[in-house]
Design a protein around this motif. Structure first.
Motif, short mmCIF file in Angstrom:
data_model
loop_
_atom_site.label_atom_id
_atom_site.label_comp_id
_atom_site.label_asym_id
_atom_site.label_seq_id
_atom_site.Cartn_x
_atom_site.Cartn_y
_atom_site.Cartn_z
N LYS A 190 -17.59 14.53 34.26
CA LYS A 190 -18.52 13.62 33.59
C LYS A 190 -19.51 13.16 34.65
O LYS A 190 -19.13 12.78 35.76
CB LYS A 190 -17.79 12.44 32.94
CG LYS A 190 -16.99 11.55 33.87
CD LYS A 190 -16.28 10.46 33.06
CE LYS A 190 -15.70 9.37 33.96
NZ LYS A 190 -14.63 9.87 34.86
N PHE A 191 -20.78 13.23 34.32
CA PHE A 191 -21.81 12.90 35.29
C PHE A 191 -23.14 12.69 34.58
O PHE A 191 -23.29 13.01 33.39
CB PHE A 191 -21.95 14.02 36.35
CG PHE A 191 -22.27 15.38 35.78
CD1 PHE A 191 -23.57 15.82 35.64
CD2 PHE A 191 -21.24 16.24 35.38
CE1 PHE A 191 -23.86 17.08 35.13
CE2 PHE A 191 -21.51 17.50 34.86
CZ PHE A 191 -22.83 17.92 34.74
N VAL A 192 -24.10 12.18 35.32
CA VAL A 192 -25.46 12.00 34.80
C VAL A 192 -26.39 12.91 35.59
O VAL A 192 -26.34 12.96 36.82
CB VAL A 192 -25.92 10.54 34.92
CG1 VAL A 192 -27.36 10.39 34.43
CG2 VAL A 192 -25.00 9.62 34.13
N SER A 193 -27.20 13.66 34.89
CA SER A 193 -28.17 14.54 35.53
C SER A 193 -29.35 14.71 34.57
O SER A 193 -29.58 13.85 33.72
CB SER A 193 -27.52 15.89 35.86
OG SER A 193 -28.41 16.71 36.59
N VAL A 233 -26.29 12.16 29.91
CA VAL A 233 -24.89 12.04 30.30
C VAL A 233 -24.19 13.33 29.89
O VAL A 233 -24.31 13.76 28.73
CB VAL A 233 -24.20 10.85 29.60
CG1 VAL A 233 -22.74 10.75 30.01
CG2 VAL A 233 -24.94 9.56 29.89
N TYR A 237 -17.96 4.93 28.97
CA TYR A 237 -18.58 5.54 30.15
C TYR A 237 -20.06 5.84 29.90
O TYR A 237 -20.91 5.52 30.74
CB TYR A 237 -17.86 6.83 30.54
CG TYR A 237 -18.63 7.66 31.54
CD1 TYR A 237 -18.74 7.25 32.86
CD2 TYR A 237 -19.28 8.83 31.16
CE1 TYR A 237 -19.47 7.98 33.78
CE2 TYR A 237 -20.01 9.58 32.07
CZ TYR A 237 -20.10 9.14 33.38
OH TYR A 237 -20.84 9.87 34.29
N ALA A 238 -20.36 6.45 28.76
CA ALA A 238 -21.76 6.76 28.44
C ALA A 238 -22.60 5.50 28.42
O ALA A 238 -23.72 5.47 28.96
CB ALA A 238 -21.84 7.50 27.11
N SER A 290 -22.11 2.78 30.03
CA SER A 290 -22.24 2.21 31.38
C SER A 290 -23.37 2.84 32.18
O SER A 290 -23.86 2.24 33.14
CB SER A 290 -20.93 2.37 32.14
OG SER A 290 -20.73 3.72 32.57
N THR A 291 -23.80 4.05 31.80
CA THR A 291 -24.85 4.74 32.54
C THR A 291 -26.24 4.25 32.19
O THR A 291 -27.18 4.43 32.96
CB THR A 291 -24.80 6.26 32.29
OG1 THR A 291 -25.18 6.53 30.93
CG2 THR A 291 -23.40 6.82 32.55
N ILE A 333 -27.99 5.62 29.96
CA ILE A 333 -28.72 6.81 29.53
C ILE A 333 -28.42 7.08 28.06
O ILE A 333 -27.25 7.08 27.65
CB ILE A 333 -28.33 8.04 30.39
CG1 ILE A 333 -28.62 7.77 31.87
CG2 ILE A 333 -29.06 9.29 29.91
CD1 ILE A 333 -30.09 7.53 32.19
N VAL A 359 -26.62 12.20 25.32
CA VAL A 359 -25.30 12.67 25.74
C VAL A 359 -25.18 14.14 25.37
O VAL A 359 -25.41 14.52 24.21
CB VAL A 359 -24.17 11.86 25.06
CG1 VAL A 359 -22.81 12.43 25.45
CG2 VAL A 359 -24.25 10.39 25.45
N HIS A 384 -26.42 6.54 20.82
CA HIS A 384 -26.67 7.72 21.66
C HIS A 384 -27.17 8.89 20.82
O HIS A 384 -26.85 9.00 19.64
CB HIS A 384 -25.38 8.13 22.38
CG HIS A 384 -24.95 7.15 23.42
ND1 HIS A 384 -25.54 7.07 24.65
CD2 HIS A 384 -23.98 6.20 23.40
CE1 HIS A 384 -24.96 6.12 25.35
NE2 HIS A 384 -24.02 5.56 24.61
#
Length: 220
Positions: A8-11, A24, A61-62, A64-65, A67, A70, A95
């Motif tokens: 899981k990451f943001v890019s 996300v 989690y999503a 919290s970003t 962004i 998703v 989202h």
């Protein structure tokens, strides 16, 4: 109910309609195909290390970003039996959800939901070794919010992509993209093919993350 999350990451989205936009990424473990050019084989085996996360934990989690977009990917996300629970929660939380799927799993159930995600479906061309697994019946449920993506490794792959696009009238149903197998075919060859065959409304797309970061880098 939980989901096996290997990453899981943001890019930024590297491909599809929202290429270049921050997103996300939730990558699930497991895939039912084994494509010749797969760059996430490490995530596909049943014993790949994964974090068990509930739908509520993924949504948290999503959120919290900060962004909005998703992207659910894999592996093959449509192998997750309760995926609709997650997509409903994400969409109702504000989202915008995109599912990257290999084209071998049915999209009808999610496509008919009131809270509908968008889909980026691959059509696996002959060089992938997986073409026989494609479910072209999925195309009946696509809209202009969705994408069919052809990853080509040769001119013969491009010929087959052209045939499928014409046979199913894909440009009238959804967005259509061509993308090269990294290192196997020159993008300029694909452009020449598109022009020669008057492939109107089809877009060439390069995988952005493979130009911004090392091609085999994870978490981007």
């Amino acid at each position: 109910m939980s989901f096996p999350v290997v990453e899981k990451f943001v890019s930024i989205n590297g491909e599809g309609q929202r290429a270049g936009e921050a997103a996300v990424f939730i990558r699930f473990r497991g895939c039912n195909l084994s494509c010749s050019y797969c760059d996430t084989k490490w995530a596909n085996s049943p014993d790949a290390p994964a974090e068990s996360m509930t739908a509520e934990e993924i949504v948290k989690y999503a959120a919290s970003t900060g962004i909005t977009d998703v992207t659910l990917t894999g592996g093959e996300p449509l192998l997750q039996p309760e995926l609709h629970v997650l997509t409903d929660l994400l969409i109702s939380s504000g989202h915008r959800v995109e599912i990257e799927t290999n084209g071998s799993q049915p999209v009808e159930g999610l496509a008919k939901r009131a809270l509908r995600p968008s889909f980026t479906l691959d059509y696996k061309l002959p060089d992938s070794g997986m073409e026989s697994r494609m479910l072209t019946g999925n195309y009946s449920f696509l809209t202009m919010e969705d994408t069919v993506k052809f990853v080509a490794g040769s001119l013969s792959d491009l010929e087959k992509a052209l045939l499928i696009i014409k046979t199913y009238g894909l440009c009238e149903k959804c967005r259509v993209y061509l993308s090269p197998v990294f290192g196997k075919i020159e993008p300029a060859q694909m452009v020449d093919f598109m022009i020669k065959n008057k492939m109107n409304s089809v877009r060439l797309q390069l995988q952005l993350h493979k130009f911004i970061w090392p091609p085999d880098m994870r978490g981007v």
